[in-house]
Design an enzyme around this catalytic site. Structure first.
Site: not given
Length: 249
Positions: A159, A155-157
């Site tokens: 976004t 999710a972090y990567s």
């Protein structure tokens, strides 16, 4: 005193995630260099402490994932500073640490709301003011994870990769209108956001940095302040790295 004393004289900045970490370091430096800042953050106590520490022009407790809240914060910032010349989107969360096929759906949505929707909402709400004034500097904080991807951080990567693409679009749209928009892709640096991660994930990210150390927040803040200044005139729709050699493109 900053070696660039007066660089931001007469300039007014909105900084999301401005109560701590990179956002606060950038705000502190802009004020030291003669500018005014409006700090946005979801943490009311941290906002009050940060504002008192640097003499912020205003603060707004805001969830950047909520467009109406962002629009209200813009109104409050303009009321306090009269105009907005600089937007630094530094609000961000890591989300869960888990493989994609086991990633909690609620955490995924929260990361997208803050890291991607928050950048979109902030840019969308501030750009019309910059267009009216014929001047603006936009810095959207991405991450080396947006270029390379970190395992167990889909999710972090995702976004942060989206922030790069979004910034490239915005920069091209605004080129020639007095506004430049760029993204920063730092590697892991000492910041309160690390408290959201297990040590094993931090160790993995550190192992990927050729310099063999975490970054310092002051290093990324210095780069952001160049990007936010009148010195940055010909580079837009681009990314700047502070990665200790990790990024390969």
């Amino acid at each position: 005193m900053s070696v660039f004393s007066g660089r931001f004289a007469g300039r007014c900045a909105v900084i999301t995630g401005g109560a701590s970490g990179l956002g606060f370091a950038v705000a502190e430096r802009i004020v030291a260099e003669g500018g005014q800042v409006s700090l946005w953050d979801s943490n009311a106590d941290a906002l009050a402490e940060a504002a008192a520490a640097i003499g912020a022009a205003s603060v707004s407790q805001v969830d950047v994932g909520d467009l109406a809240a962002v629009e209200a914060a813009v109104e409050a910032s303009v009321a306090a500073m009269a105009h907005i010349d600089i937007l630094v989107c530094s609000a961000g969360i890591t989300g869960a640490t888990a493989p994609a096929h086991q990633y909690p759906v609620d955490s995924w949505r929260q990361v997208v709301d803050v890291n991607l929707h928050g950048v979109f909402h902030s840019n969308r709400s501030v750009i019309p003011l910059m267009l009216a004034n014929g001047y603006g500097r936009i810095v959207n904080i991405s991450s080396v994870a947006g270029k390379e991807g970190n395992p167990n951080a889909s999710a972090y990567s995702a976004t942060k990769a989206a922030v790069i693409g979004f910034t490239k679009s915005v920069g091209k749209e605004l080129a020639g209108k007095g506004i430049v928009a760029n993204a920063l892709t730092p590697a892991t640096f000492e910041s309160p956001i690390l408290e959201q991660l297990p040590q094993s994930q931090i160790d993995y990210m550190l192992s990927r940095i050729p310099m063999g150390r975490l970054g310092r927040v002051e290093e990324s803040a210095a780069m952001v302040c160049f990007m936010a200044s009148e010195e940055c005139t010909f580079t837009t729709a681009s990314t700047f790295d502070t990665s200790g050699g990790r990024t390969t493109f």
